[in-house]
Design a protein around this motif. Structure first.
Motif, PDB file in Angstrom:
ATOM      1  N   GLN A 107     -21.176  24.295 -86.747  1.00  0.00           N
ATOM      2  CA  GLN A 107     -21.058  22.986 -87.504  1.00  0.00           C
ATOM      3  C   GLN A 107     -21.142  21.626 -86.427  1.00  0.00           C
ATOM      4  OE1 GLN A 107     -16.553  23.511 -88.713  1.00  0.00           O
ATOM      5  NE2 GLN A 107     -17.044  25.286 -87.849  1.00  0.00           N
ATOM      6  N   LEU A 108     -21.598  21.654 -85.714  1.00  0.00           N
ATOM      7  CA  LEU A 108     -22.345  20.414 -84.474  1.00  0.00           C
ATOM      8  C   LEU A 108     -23.552  20.122 -85.086  1.00  0.00           C
ATOM      9  CD1 LEU A 108     -21.218  22.392 -81.371  1.00  0.00           C
ATOM     10  CD2 LEU A 108     -19.492  20.720 -82.771  1.00  0.00           C
ATOM     11  N   ASN A 109     -24.021  18.786 -84.827  1.00  0.00           N
ATOM     12  CA  ASN A 109     -24.994  18.220 -84.858  1.00  0.00           C
ATOM     13  C   ASN A 109     -25.589  19.073 -83.755  1.00  0.00           C
ATOM     14  OD1 ASN A 109     -25.585  16.654 -82.176  1.00  0.00           O
ATOM     15  ND2 ASN A 109     -24.133  15.142 -83.122  1.00  0.00           N
ATOM     16  N   ASP A 110     -27.367  18.729 -84.075  1.00  0.00           N
ATOM     17  CA  ASP A 110     -28.352  19.640 -83.995  1.00  0.00           C
ATOM     18  C   ASP A 110     -28.193  19.449 -82.090  1.00  0.00           C
ATOM     19  OD1 ASP A 110     -29.790  20.810 -86.029  1.00  0.00           O
ATOM     20  OD2 ASP A 110     -30.588  18.867 -85.944  1.00  0.00           O
ATOM     21  N   ILE A 111     -28.483  18.100 -82.077  1.00  0.00           N
ATOM     22  CA  ILE A 111     -28.334  17.765 -80.554  1.00  0.00           C
ATOM     23  C   ILE A 111     -26.706  18.813 -79.399  1.00  0.00           C
ATOM     24  CG2 ILE A 111     -27.874  16.017 -78.681  1.00  0.00           C
ATOM     25  CD1 ILE A 111     -30.599  15.750 -80.233  1.00  0.00           C
ATOM     26  N   GLU A 112     -25.594  18.439 -80.090  1.00  0.00           N
ATOM     27  CA  GLU A 112     -25.055  18.735 -79.232  1.00  0.00           C
ATOM     28  C   GLU A 112     -24.820  20.266 -79.958  1.00  0.00           C
ATOM     29  OE1 GLU A 112     -21.642  16.246 -81.391  1.00  0.00           O
ATOM     30  OE2 GLU A 112     -21.940  17.645 -82.712  1.00  0.00           O
ATOM     31  N   LYS A 113     -25.095  21.464 -80.019  1.00  0.00           N
ATOM     32  CA  LYS A 113     -26.141  22.794 -80.644  1.00  0.00           C
ATOM     33  C   LYS A 113     -27.519  23.223 -79.036  1.00  0.00           C
ATOM     34  CE  LYS A 113     -25.841  23.542 -85.847  1.00  0.00           C
ATOM     35  NZ  LYS A 113     -26.629  23.834 -86.420  1.00  0.00           N
ATOM     36  N   ALA A 114     -28.101  21.801 -79.197  1.00  0.00           N
ATOM     37  CA  ALA A 114     -28.527  21.993 -78.377  1.00  0.00           C
ATOM     38  C   ALA A 114     -28.018  22.149 -76.750  1.00  0.00           C
ATOM     39  CB  ALA A 114     -29.737  21.979 -78.348  1.00  0.00           C
ATOM     40  N   LEU A 115     -27.512  21.045 -76.750  1.00  0.00           N
ATOM     41  CA  LEU A 115     -26.764  21.127 -75.309  1.00  0.00           C
ATOM     42  C   LEU A 115     -25.395  21.973 -74.934  1.00  0.00           C
ATOM     43  CD1 LEU A 115     -25.030  17.618 -74.094  1.00  0.00           C
ATOM     44  CD2 LEU A 115     -24.528  19.275 -72.977  1.00  0.00           C
ATOM     45  N   VAL A 116     -24.837  23.286 -76.323  1.00  0.00           N
ATOM     46  CA  VAL A 116     -23.959  23.701 -75.196  1.00  0.00           C
ATOM     47  C   VAL A 116     -24.506  25.333 -75.109  1.00  0.00           C
ATOM     48  CG1 VAL A 116     -22.472  25.785 -76.736  1.00  0.00           C
ATOM     49  CG2 VAL A 116     -22.241  23.310 -77.293  1.00  0.00           C
ATOM     50  N   PHE A 117     -26.079  25.126 -75.878  1.00  0.00           N
ATOM     51  CA  PHE A 117     -26.307  26.605 -75.662  1.00  0.00           C
ATOM     52  C   PHE A 117     -27.214  26.741 -74.337  1.00  0.00           C
ATOM     53  CE2 PHE A 117     -31.069  27.999 -75.987  1.00  0.00           C
ATOM     54  CZ  PHE A 117     -31.292  29.363 -76.115  1.00  0.00           C
ATOM     55  N   LEU A 118     -27.845  25.301 -73.665  1.00  0.00           N
ATOM     56  CA  LEU A 118     -27.667  25.409 -73.259  1.00  0.00           C
ATOM     57  C   LEU A 118     -27.024  25.543 -71.596  1.00  0.00           C
ATOM     58  CD1 LEU A 118     -30.861  23.090 -72.848  1.00  0.00           C
ATOM     59  CD2 LEU A 118     -30.886  25.163 -72.604  1.00  0.00           C
ATOM     60  N   TYR A 119     -26.094  24.477 -72.077  1.00  0.00           N
ATOM     61  CA  TYR A 119     -24.575  24.769 -71.106  1.00  0.00           C
ATOM     62  C   TYR A 119     -24.276  26.425 -71.156  1.00  0.00           C
ATOM     63  CZ  TYR A 119     -20.152  24.228 -69.658  1.00  0.00           C
ATOM     64  OH  TYR A 119     -18.538  24.211 -68.878  1.00  0.00           O
ATOM     65  N   LEU A 120     -24.181  27.010 -71.946  1.00  0.00           N
ATOM     66  CA  LEU A 120     -23.611  28.532 -71.709  1.00  0.00           C
ATOM     67  C   LEU A 120     -24.846  29.787 -71.160  1.00  0.00           C
ATOM     68  CD1 LEU A 120     -22.223  28.752 -76.187  1.00  0.00           C
ATOM     69  CD2 LEU A 120     -21.054  28.958 -74.008  1.00  0.00           C
ATOM     70  N   GLU A 121     -25.915  29.130 -71.253  1.00  0.00           N
ATOM     71  CA  GLU A 121     -27.095  29.311 -70.688  1.00  0.00           C
ATOM     72  C   GLU A 121     -27.039  29.391 -68.649  1.00  0.00           C
ATOM     73  OE1 GLU A 121     -29.718  31.982 -70.986  1.00  0.00           O
ATOM     74  OE2 GLU A 121     -28.298  32.338 -72.837  1.00  0.00           O
ATOM     75  N   ASP A 122     -25.622  29.010 -68.727  1.00  0.00           N
ATOM     76  CA  ASP A 122     -25.111  28.848 -67.332  1.00  0.00           C
ATOM     77  C   ASP A 122     -26.799  27.930 -66.254  1.00  0.00           C
ATOM     78  OD1 ASP A 122     -22.969  30.045 -66.738  1.00  0.00           O
ATOM     79  OD2 ASP A 122     -24.064  31.677 -66.566  1.00  0.00           O
ATOM     80  N   LYS A 123     -26.942  26.711 -67.607  1.00  0.00           N
ATOM     81  CA  LYS A 123     -28.332  25.814 -66.781  1.00  0.00           C
ATOM     82  C   LYS A 123     -27.282  24.749 -65.856  1.00  0.00           C
ATOM     83  CE  LYS A 123     -31.371  28.156 -68.398  1.00  0.00           C
ATOM     84  NZ  LYS A 123     -32.056  29.191 -67.710  1.00  0.00           N
ATOM     85  N   ASP A 124     -27.884  23.602 -65.168  1.00  0.00           N
ATOM     86  CA  ASP A 124     -26.935  22.949 -64.645  1.00  0.00           C
ATOM     87  C   ASP A 124     -27.256  21.537 -65.343  1.00  0.00           C
ATOM     88  OD1 ASP A 124     -29.730  22.217 -63.187  1.00  0.00           O
ATOM     89  OD2 ASP A 124     -29.061  22.889 -61.388  1.00  0.00           O
ATOM     90  N   TYR A 125     -26.249  20.394 -65.256  1.00  0.00           N
ATOM     91  CA  TYR A 125     -26.897  19.414 -66.027  1.00  0.00           C
ATOM     92  C   TYR A 125     -27.866  18.600 -65.464  1.00  0.00           C
ATOM     93  CZ  TYR A 125     -22.065  19.556 -68.008  1.00  0.00           C
ATOM     94  OH  TYR A 125     -21.240  19.705 -68.203  1.00  0.00           O
ATOM     95  N   ARG A 126     -28.525  18.869 -64.508  1.00  0.00           N
ATOM     96  CA  ARG A 126     -29.960  18.239 -64.616  1.00  0.00           C
ATOM     97  C   ARG A 126     -31.125  19.037 -65.497  1.00  0.00           C
ATOM     98  NH1 ARG A 126     -33.785  20.544 -62.115  1.00  0.00           N
ATOM     99  NH2 ARG A 126     -32.833  22.157 -61.520  1.00  0.00           N
ATOM    100  N   GLU A 127     -31.039  20.160 -65.738  1.00  0.00           N
ATOM    101  CA  GLU A 127     -31.644  20.574 -66.315  1.00  0.00           C
ATOM    102  C   GLU A 127     -31.611  20.974 -67.671  1.00  0.00           C
ATOM    103  OE1 GLU A 127     -33.995  25.608 -66.382  1.00  0.00           O
ATOM    104  OE2 GLU A 127     -32.416  25.284 -65.205  1.00  0.00           O
ATOM    105  N   ILE A 128     -30.674  20.506 -68.623  1.00  0.00           N
ATOM    106  CA  ILE A 128     -29.966  20.090 -69.189  1.00  0.00           C
ATOM    107  C   ILE A 128     -30.319  18.936 -70.053  1.00  0.00           C
ATOM    108  CG2 ILE A 128     -28.171  20.193 -71.647  1.00  0.00           C
ATOM    109  CD1 ILE A 128     -26.454  21.760 -69.582  1.00  0.00           C
TER     110      ILE A 128
END
Length: 164
Positions: free
Chosen positions: A115-136
Protein backbone atom coordinates in the motif's frame (compact mmCIF):
# COMPACT_ATOMS: atom_id res chain seq x y z
CA UNK A 1 30.93 -9.18 -24.87
CA UNK A 2 33.72 -11.43 -23.81
CA UNK A 3 33.34 -14.75 -22.02
CA UNK A 4 35.12 -13.56 -18.86
CA UNK A 5 32.66 -10.68 -18.44
CA UNK A 6 29.77 -13.08 -18.95
CA UNK A 7 31.25 -15.61 -16.52
CA UNK A 8 31.78 -12.93 -13.83
CA UNK A 9 28.23 -11.64 -14.27
CA UNK A 10 26.67 -15.09 -14.02
CA UNK A 11 28.71 -15.89 -10.91
CA UNK A 12 27.70 -12.63 -9.21
CA UNK A 13 24.06 -13.06 -10.23
CA UNK A 14 23.98 -16.61 -8.86
CA UNK A 15 25.59 -15.45 -5.61
CA UNK A 16 23.16 -12.56 -5.11
CA UNK A 17 20.00 -13.79 -6.87
CA UNK A 18 18.04 -13.72 -3.60
CA UNK A 19 18.12 -9.93 -3.84
CA UNK A 20 16.25 -10.11 -7.14
CA UNK A 21 13.77 -12.65 -5.77
CA UNK A 22 13.02 -10.41 -2.79
CA UNK A 23 12.43 -7.40 -5.05
CA UNK A 24 10.14 -9.55 -7.19
CA UNK A 25 8.23 -10.76 -4.14
CA UNK A 26 7.68 -7.18 -3.04
CA UNK A 27 6.30 -5.97 -6.37
CA UNK A 28 4.37 -9.04 -7.60
CA UNK A 29 1.54 -11.23 -6.33
CA UNK A 30 1.75 -14.25 -8.64
CA UNK A 31 4.44 -16.70 -9.66
CA UNK A 32 4.19 -15.86 -13.35
CA UNK A 33 4.57 -12.13 -12.66
CA UNK A 34 7.46 -12.92 -10.28
CA UNK A 35 9.23 -14.92 -13.00
CA UNK A 36 8.62 -12.19 -15.59
CA UNK A 37 9.99 -9.50 -13.30
CA UNK A 38 12.99 -11.67 -12.37
CA UNK A 39 13.76 -12.09 -16.07
CA UNK A 40 13.37 -8.36 -16.77
CA UNK A 41 15.63 -7.40 -13.84
CA UNK A 42 18.23 -9.93 -15.01
CA UNK A 43 18.13 -8.43 -18.52
CA UNK A 44 18.54 -4.91 -17.14
CA UNK A 45 21.41 -6.05 -14.89
CA UNK A 46 23.14 -7.67 -17.87
CA UNK A 47 22.69 -4.56 -20.04
CA UNK A 48 24.09 -2.34 -17.29
CA UNK A 49 26.87 -4.70 -16.11
CA UNK A 50 29.57 -3.50 -18.53
CA UNK A 51 29.17 -0.02 -17.00
CA UNK A 52 29.40 -1.31 -13.40
CA UNK A 53 32.56 0.34 -12.06
CA UNK A 54 32.64 -1.20 -8.61
CA UNK A 55 32.28 2.16 -6.82
CA UNK A 56 29.59 0.53 -4.69
CA UNK A 57 29.25 -3.10 -3.68
CA UNK A 58 27.75 -5.31 -6.37
CA UNK A 59 24.79 -6.08 -4.11
CA UNK A 60 24.07 -2.36 -3.59
CA UNK A 61 24.22 -1.77 -7.33
CA UNK A 62 22.01 -4.82 -7.88
CA UNK A 63 19.40 -3.47 -5.42
CA UNK A 64 19.36 -0.17 -7.27
CA UNK A 65 18.93 -1.70 -10.74
CA UNK A 66 16.38 -4.22 -9.45
CA UNK A 67 14.27 -1.66 -7.60
CA UNK A 68 14.39 0.81 -10.49
CA UNK A 69 13.31 -1.90 -12.94
CA UNK A 70 10.50 -3.08 -10.65
CA UNK A 71 9.26 0.46 -10.03
CA UNK A 72 9.29 1.26 -13.75
CA UNK A 73 7.36 -1.91 -14.63
CA UNK A 74 4.99 -1.45 -11.67
CA UNK A 75 4.10 2.04 -12.86
CA UNK A 76 3.50 0.77 -16.39
CA UNK A 77 1.33 -2.09 -15.10
CA UNK A 78 -0.95 0.34 -13.27
CA UNK A 79 -2.12 1.41 -16.71
CA UNK A 80 -3.20 -2.09 -17.73
CA UNK A 81 -6.22 -4.21 -16.90
CA UNK A 82 -5.77 -6.45 -13.86
CA UNK A 83 -6.26 -10.15 -14.41
CA UNK A 84 -6.25 -12.98 -11.88
CA UNK A 85 -4.56 -16.31 -12.17
CA UNK A 86 -6.70 -19.37 -11.68
CA UNK A 87 -4.43 -20.67 -8.91
CA UNK A 88 -5.50 -17.72 -6.76
CA UNK A 89 -8.87 -19.39 -6.32
CA UNK A 90 -7.66 -22.90 -5.49
CA UNK A 91 -8.20 -24.24 -2.00
CA UNK A 92 -5.12 -24.69 0.10
CA UNK A 93 -5.49 -27.32 2.82
CA UNK A 94 -2.97 -27.23 5.65
CA UNK A 95 -2.14 -29.94 8.13
CA UNK A 96 -3.87 -29.42 11.48
CA UNK A 97 -0.63 -29.17 13.44
CA UNK A 98 0.80 -26.49 11.16
CA UNK A 99 1.09 -23.11 12.87
CA UNK A 100 0.90 -20.45 10.20
CA UNK A 101 1.02 -17.46 12.56
CA UNK A 102 4.37 -16.25 11.31
CA UNK A 103 3.36 -16.79 7.68
CA UNK A 104 0.14 -14.82 8.23
CA UNK A 105 2.01 -11.98 9.94
CA UNK A 106 4.46 -11.86 7.06
CA UNK A 107 1.58 -11.80 4.57
CA UNK A 108 -0.05 -8.93 6.49
CA UNK A 109 3.24 -7.04 6.44
CA UNK A 110 3.67 -7.57 2.69
CA UNK A 111 0.05 -6.49 2.10
CA UNK A 112 0.67 -3.34 4.16
CA UNK A 113 3.93 -2.60 2.35
CA UNK A 114 2.20 -2.95 -1.02
CA UNK A 115 0.00 0.00 0.00
CA UNK A 116 3.05 2.26 0.24
CA UNK A 117 4.38 4.31 -2.65
CA UNK A 118 7.30 3.03 -4.72
CA UNK A 119 10.09 4.79 -2.82
CA UNK A 120 8.61 3.83 0.54
CA UNK A 121 8.45 0.17 -0.57
CA UNK A 122 12.09 0.26 -1.63
CA UNK A 123 13.14 1.86 1.65
CA UNK A 124 11.25 -0.72 3.74
CA UNK A 125 12.70 -3.52 1.65
CA UNK A 126 16.27 -2.35 2.24
CA UNK A 127 15.55 -1.75 5.93
CA UNK A 128 14.20 -5.29 6.32
CA UNK A 129 17.34 -6.52 4.58
CA UNK A 130 19.29 -5.04 7.53
CA UNK A 131 20.96 -2.41 5.39
CA UNK A 132 22.29 0.52 7.35
CA UNK A 133 21.06 4.02 6.52
CA UNK A 134 24.30 4.82 4.68
CA UNK A 135 23.78 1.92 2.27
CA UNK A 136 20.06 2.69 1.96
CA UNK A 137 20.86 6.29 1.07
CA UNK A 138 23.46 5.21 -1.52
CA UNK A 139 21.08 2.70 -3.09
CA UNK A 140 18.12 5.08 -3.31
CA UNK A 141 20.14 8.20 -4.09
CA UNK A 142 18.91 10.18 -1.08
CA UNK A 143 20.70 11.59 1.95
CA UNK A 144 21.18 9.50 5.07
CA UNK A 145 19.12 11.98 7.10
CA UNK A 146 16.32 11.82 4.53
CA UNK A 147 16.37 8.01 4.68
CA UNK A 148 16.03 8.09 8.48
CA UNK A 149 13.19 10.63 8.42
CA UNK A 150 11.34 8.73 5.69
CA UNK A 151 11.76 5.44 7.56
CA UNK A 152 10.28 6.89 10.75
CA UNK A 153 7.31 8.22 8.79
CA UNK A 154 6.88 4.87 7.04
CA UNK A 155 6.93 3.01 10.36
CA UNK A 156 4.09 5.22 11.59
CA UNK A 157 2.21 4.75 8.33
CA UNK A 158 2.57 0.95 8.58
CA UNK A 159 1.37 0.99 12.18
CA UNK A 160 -1.73 2.86 11.01
CA UNK A 161 -2.31 0.39 8.18
CA UNK A 162 -1.77 -2.67 10.37
CA UNK A 163 -3.70 -1.36 13.39
CA UNK A 164 -6.53 0.82 12.05
Amino acid sequence: MDKELEHNFVALLEEHQNIVHKVCRLYTNHREAHNDLFQEITIQLWKAYPKFRGDAKFSTWMYRVGLNTAITLYRKSKRTINTYELETFQFKIKAEDYDDTEEQQLKLLYDAVRQLNDIEKALVFLYLEDKDYREISETLGISEVNARVKMNRIKNKLKTILNP
